[in-house]
Design a protein around this motif. Sequence first.
Motif: not given
Length: 131
Positions: A17, A46-47, A42, A35, A40, A33, A13-14, A10
């Motif tokens: 981004y 993550q958001t 989030f 990517s 995907y 919200k 992923e951030v 996770k």
Amino acid sequence: MKNTKQQWRKRVEVFRYLYTVMMTGEKQSPLIKKSAFENYLFDNNQTKLIEYFADNQKELIKLISDNLAKDWTWERIPEVEKAILLEAVTESKALNIDREIIIDQALVTTKHFSIPSSTKYINAILDKIIK
């Protein structure tokens, strides 16, 4: 172990981004919200990180810049490592997570996406910033 790996994914992923935003020069919105890759969605944390980054990007960069070694500048740092630093510092500001976990996960990300020698200065910078 499985949960740690999921949490790291996770974070990655951030990080991806943030890297995408920096490389494309896109204006990020606190309302984004999804990517820029794989559509995907989030999760809430993550958001929250992306929103915090979008609202505080200049302050985060200044905080990191102020904690660099005297002969370094923000512009001198490779983009991948900027995104790693930004993800970790954003996480430290936006979420209530132990500093050791944030730094450790940032170093794991650095080992996967950058060169091994970068872990030393990433660790030093984050150690100064994340109290």
